[in-house]
Design an enzyme around this catalytic site. Structure first.
Site, short mmCIF file in Angstrom:
data_model
loop_
_atom_site.label_atom_id
_atom_site.label_comp_id
_atom_site.label_asym_id
_atom_site.label_seq_id
_atom_site.Cartn_x
_atom_site.Cartn_y
_atom_site.Cartn_z
N LYS A 81 0.76 -1.19 0.08
CA LYS A 81 -0.12 -0.04 0.13
C LYS A 81 0.83 1.20 0.05
O LYS A 81 2.01 1.25 0.72
CB LYS A 81 -0.97 -0.04 1.07
CG LYS A 81 -1.79 1.01 1.53
CD LYS A 81 -2.85 0.78 2.34
CE LYS A 81 -4.12 1.60 2.82
NZ LYS A 81 -4.75 1.42 3.87
N SER A 156 -9.68 0.62 2.83
CA SER A 156 -8.82 1.51 1.93
C SER A 156 -7.58 0.86 1.03
O SER A 156 -7.05 1.56 0.32
CB SER A 156 -8.17 2.68 2.78
OG SER A 156 -7.46 2.37 3.77
N SER A 180 -9.89 -1.44 6.90
CA SER A 180 -9.17 -1.27 5.70
C SER A 180 -8.46 -2.48 5.22
O SER A 180 -8.00 -2.45 4.01
CB SER A 180 -8.63 -0.17 6.00
OG SER A 180 -9.31 1.15 5.76
#
Lengths: 470, 71
Positions: A81, A156, A180
């Protein structure tokens, strides 16, 4: 065993490289081939560093030929990420504001994986500043679900879920502040571990909410998550909230049988208003654990709606505080949804925020008392499988806000309590969409969740199924 | 505890140094209002001596308990 390197699990490919059955270059090239095929449809990667990673793979192969291994993940290519700082690299945090931000330091979690021998494949897409549960991003476009590209990935950690599911990286770091890691794991059919608050250092990871943020992996198997947790966990001088003390042998825990363990099924909230297929898969998961020798008992948890509300209040205030300078100086550079979420924090008085924080201890005590008779609790990650990108687009769908609120119902209480939760692929809808279940544990008892999750994966093949790239 | 009004939100935001319009304040009230209502049953009921660090103490206590019990 799969012969295409990219289809192997993290632990399998690491072993194959160590035993020189597969070279780091072969593993890396296999991932790059998959990325070339999938990226135009998924938008999972923020950057793809093909030349650099192939050079690093060749260096890893050369070192191994001379008998020099850097660690258990020697030569394994990974992407994470795009919020984990790596010195000298641009880290966008999924935002326009940080489009050109070059990190000066490397995050502790990432450094520990590098120390174990991993090489950098690139970086993965995410919701802007990790503040969105669907996978939409108004600056870089939505990330698509490889099981159905018109569906959301969840967020996310959207790129992490999508890329791991499509076998483009062997694992990926995500972060979980309100769900997330678990939501992308659920929607994309991969395994995701939300760690206990304090289990892994957050130094060098973009902050969203200092009281709720946790670092954790998304991977193909529970065993992979156990290995990554073992490598990343432990005290860190750069993060005073990272817990000291010994780190358990999570790999060993994952090999333990579950006969005689007690698994709790909530009597309400997590079983209310479920989509029929999610309810069916919950029943089937519970039945499988029972067949393996676990005792299933019903548990009555404290009011989870109060915990959800508390999570929302803490998150809103802390996120607004982190972003205050940019809210004053550059509000036009946020996507409209993220700007609105950040503005919510402006409405919460200091006394309310501190009252919510003061309640956290008693709320955790009450939860632990309620689950004292069980080793873990099982619940759906979300009441539905992945909705479409269109129906969850707040800017364009009138029903989107209610769709989004429904998605995060079952994840936020766990963040407020700081508990660990492991999302495992547990089945598929008749339309072919993956569904995950979360195992919720006691603080710092990730070992128990990994033990139960690994036992489930020995019984089932949901985690081995691969989306069709044709 | 009830959800904040548009007037209250405008005042709090102004004090924070970020002025918001009536329209934004109304949207914030609708968005975060349910969270205030969700916490209402707890608000104003906590004992005097309770502080946020209690959370860490509870976490550590349960960690010690199950680490001692681990095989």
């Amino acid at each position: 065993m799969n012969t295409e390197p990219a289809l192997m699990s993290l632990t399998s490919v690491a072993k194959a490289i160590a035993e020189k059955r597969v070279s780091s270059r072969e593993a890396t090239q296999s991932c790059l081939d998959g990325i070339a095929q999938w990226q135009p449809r998924l938008n999972a990667f923020m950057t793809i560093e093909a030349e650099e990673v192939l050079a690093a793979a060749d260096a890893a192969d050369g070192a191994l030929a001379k008998g020099n291994s850097r660690g258990v993940l020697h030569g394994v290519p990974l992407a994470h990420k795009d919020m984990y700082y790596e010195a000298g690299k641009v880290v966008t945090c999924g935002s326009k504001i940080r489009r050109d931000f070059v990190a000066k330091t490397t995050s502790t979690a990432l450094q520990r994986l590098k120390d174990a021998g991993t090489i950098r494949l690139g970086s993965l897409q995410m919701a802007e500043f990790a503040y969105g549960p669907t996978g939409h991003n108004s600056h870089y476009g939505p990330v698509h679900n490889p099981w159905a590209v018109d569906r959301i990935t969840g967020g996310s950690s959207s790129g992490s879920g999508s890329a791991v599911a499509a076998r483009l990286t062997f694992a990926a770091l995500g972060s979980d502040t309100g769900g997330s890691i678990r939501m992308p794991a659920h929607f994309c059919g991969v395994t995701g571990l939300k760690t206990t608050y304090g289990r892994i250092s957050r130094a060098g990871a973009m902050p969203l909410s200092q009281s709720l943020d946790t670092v954790g992996p998304l991977a193909r198997t529970v065993e992979d998550c156990a290995l990554l947790l073992r490598l990343m966990a432990g005290a860190d001088a750069e993060d005073p909230t990272a817990a000291a003390g010994p780190v358990p042998d999570y790999m060993a825990a994952a090999r333990q049988p579950i006969k005689g363990l007690k698994v709790g099924v909530p009597s309400s909230f997590y079983v209310d208003d479920l989509d029929a297929e999610v309810a069916r898969i919950l029943d089937e998961t519970v039945a499988a654990l029972k067949r393996e020798g676990a005792e299933i008992v019903q548990v009555e948890l404290p009011d989870q709606r109060q915990l959800t509300a508390s999570c929302q209040l803490v998150l809103a205030v802390e996120a607004a505080a982190f972003h205050k300078r940019w809210l004053i100086e550059r509000p036009q550079d946020y996507g409209p949804q993220v700007l609105m979420r950040l503005q919510n924090g402006l409405a919460i008085p200091g006394v309310t925020y501190l009252e919510v924080m003061r309640w956290r201890g008693p709320a955790l005590s009450a939860h632990l008392a309620a689950v004292a008779g069980v080793d873990a609790v099982i619940a759906p990650v979300a009441p539905v499988a992945a909705p479409t990108i269109a129906e969850s687009d707040v800017g364009n769908s009138p029903d989107a806000e209610s769709v989004i609120q429904r998605l995060t119902r079952f994840t936020r209480p766990i963040n407020y309590l700081g508990l660990p939760s492991l999302s495992i692929p547990a089945g598929f809808t008749r339309g072919g969409l993956p569904v995950g279940m979360q195992l919720i544990g006691r603080s710092f008892d990730e070992a128990m969740l990994l033990r139960i999750g690994a036992a489930f994966q020995r019984l089932t093949d949901f985690h081995e199924r691969v989306p069709n790239s044709a | 505890m009830t959800r904040p009004t548009v007037k209250e939100i405008k005042a709090i935001a102004d004090i924070a140094g970020i002025a918001v319009s009536n329209e934004v304040a109304e949207r914030i009230a609708n968005s975060i209002g349910p969270a205030f209502e969700g916490f209402a049953a707890v608000a104003g009921t906590l004992p005097f001596d309770l502080e946020p660090a209690t959370f860490v103490l509870v976490q550590q206590a349960i960690r010690t308990t199950h680490e001692k019990a681990a095989p």
